[in-house]
Design a protein around this motif. Structure first.
Motif, PDB file in Angstrom:
ATOM      1  N   ALA A 224       0.974  -1.090  -0.097  1.00 39.40           N
ATOM      2  CA  ALA A 224       0.013   0.119   0.044  1.00 39.40           C
ATOM      3  C   ALA A 224       0.749   1.178   0.079  1.00 39.40           C
ATOM      4  CB  ALA A 224      -0.868   0.054   1.101  1.00 39.40           C
TER       5      ALA A 224
ATOM      6  N   SER B 213      -7.438   0.423   9.629  1.00 43.82           N
ATOM      7  CA  SER B 213      -8.731   0.074   9.140  1.00 43.82           C
ATOM      8  C   SER B 213      -9.715   0.363   9.663  1.00 43.82           C
ATOM      9  CB  SER B 213      -8.835  -1.509   9.182  1.00 43.82           C
ATOM     10  OG  SER B 213      -7.481  -2.220   8.372  1.00 43.82           O
TER      11      SER B 213
ATOM     12  N   ARG C  75     -12.399  -1.841   6.398  1.00 43.90           N
ATOM     13  CA  ARG C  75     -11.876  -1.131   5.210  1.00 43.90           C
ATOM     14  C   ARG C  75     -10.583  -0.344   5.563  1.00 43.90           C
ATOM     15  NH1 ARG C  75     -15.593   3.410   2.146  1.00 43.90           N
ATOM     16  NH2 ARG C  75     -13.790   3.781   0.530  1.00 43.90           N
TER      17      ARG C  75
ATOM     18  N   SER D 184      -7.432   2.383   4.793  1.00 45.37           N
ATOM     19  CA  SER D 184      -7.242   3.648   4.511  1.00 45.37           C
ATOM     20  C   SER D 184      -6.066   4.100   5.143  1.00 45.37           C
ATOM     21  CB  SER D 184      -8.429   4.498   4.921  1.00 45.37           C
ATOM     22  OG  SER D 184      -8.363   4.861   6.383  1.00 45.37           O
TER      23      SER D 184
ATOM     24  N   HIS E 233      -8.165   6.300  -2.375  1.00 44.41           N
ATOM     25  CA  HIS E 233      -8.993   5.151  -2.127  1.00 44.41           C
ATOM     26  C   HIS E 233      -7.804   3.960  -2.219  1.00 44.41           C
ATOM     27  CE1 HIS E 233     -12.570   7.226  -3.257  1.00 44.41           C
ATOM     28  NE2 HIS E 233     -11.848   7.774  -4.239  1.00 44.41           N
ATOM     29  N   LEU E 234      -7.732   3.120  -1.178  1.00 44.82           N
ATOM     30  CA  LEU E 234      -6.951   2.160  -0.936  1.00 44.82           C
ATOM     31  C   LEU E 234      -8.021   0.669  -0.904  1.00 44.82           C
ATOM     32  CD1 LEU E 234      -4.374   0.717  -0.335  1.00 44.82           C
ATOM     33  CD2 LEU E 234      -5.008   1.346   2.304  1.00 44.82           C
ATOM     34  N   SER E 235      -7.544  -0.159  -1.722  1.00 42.30           N
ATOM     35  CA  SER E 235      -7.735  -1.679  -1.884  1.00 42.30           C
ATOM     36  C   SER E 235      -6.543  -2.585  -1.450  1.00 42.30           C
ATOM     37  CB  SER E 235      -8.548  -2.007  -3.140  1.00 42.30           C
ATOM     38  OG  SER E 235      -9.084  -3.194  -2.951  1.00 42.30           O
TER      39      SER E 235
ATOM     40  N   SER F   2      -5.561  -6.870  -1.031  1.00 43.65           N
ATOM     41  CA  SER F   2      -5.909  -8.089  -1.409  1.00 43.65           C
ATOM     42  C   SER F   2      -4.778  -9.054  -1.202  1.00 43.65           C
ATOM     43  CB  SER F   2      -6.270  -8.455  -2.886  1.00 43.65           C
ATOM     44  OG  SER F   2      -6.886  -9.460  -3.188  1.00 43.65           O
TER      45      SER F   2
ATOM     46  N   ALA G 230      -1.946  -4.300  -3.394  1.00 44.45           N
ATOM     47  CA  ALA G 230      -2.424  -3.021  -3.151  1.00 44.45           C
ATOM     48  C   ALA G 230      -2.780  -2.207  -4.259  1.00 44.45           C
ATOM     49  CB  ALA G 230      -1.808  -2.239  -1.992  1.00 44.45           C
TER      50      ALA G 230
END
Length: 140
Positions: free
Chosen positions: A48, A71, A76, A78, A98-100, A102, A110
């Motif tokens: 990230a 989180s 979620r 951030s 925006h951060l995702s 996996s 990320a």
């Protein structure tokens, strides 16, 4: 407006070996609140931070501890930015990140989307003699 995007992937077993060889690296890369997480979660957080730098497009001034991945109560993720990282993001006209994250098998990934008016849009209202947008130095 999307100012930038960034993606990074980390091989978790390799990341584990690096942390085992260099234990001080965990303290150098991660905020205190991140250090007790699993290696898999640390790998995702490292991805990230790398993806954030790519989304901003400029790594100068970034310090690892100024970028913390947190989180919310639903999990979620951030960013919590401080110091020069927060200043650099603002300088590039980024107001929303925006951060995702996996994980799959041995990989942690990320993806970051940076939004805001951006540098070009911020300066578009100022015009030089030739009618072109003026950059931050005032040159045409």
């Amino acid at each position: 407006m999307i100012v930038g995007v960034g993606v990074d992937i980390v091989d978790v077993p390799r990341f584990r070996r690096v942390l085992q060889r260099t234990p001080a690296l965990k303290e150098r890369l991660f905020a205190l609140s991140e250090r007790d997480l699993s290696v898999r979660s640390l790998a995702a957080r490292f991805a990230a931070k790398e993806a954030l730098v790519k989304a901003v497009g400029d790594s100068t001034g970034f310090r690892w501890h100024d970028v913390e991945v947190v989180s919310n109560e639903h999990g979620r993720p951030s960013f919590l930015l401080a110091g020069q990282a927060a200043e650099k993001v603002a300088l590039h006209g980024i107001s929303i990140l925006h951060l995702s994250l996996s994980h799959d098998g041995d990989s942690a990934c990320a993806f970051v989307v940076a939004e805001g008016p951006g540098e070009v849009a911020r300066h578009a209202g100022r015009r030089g003699a030739g009618g072109g947008a003026v950059d931050a130095r005032g040159d045409v």
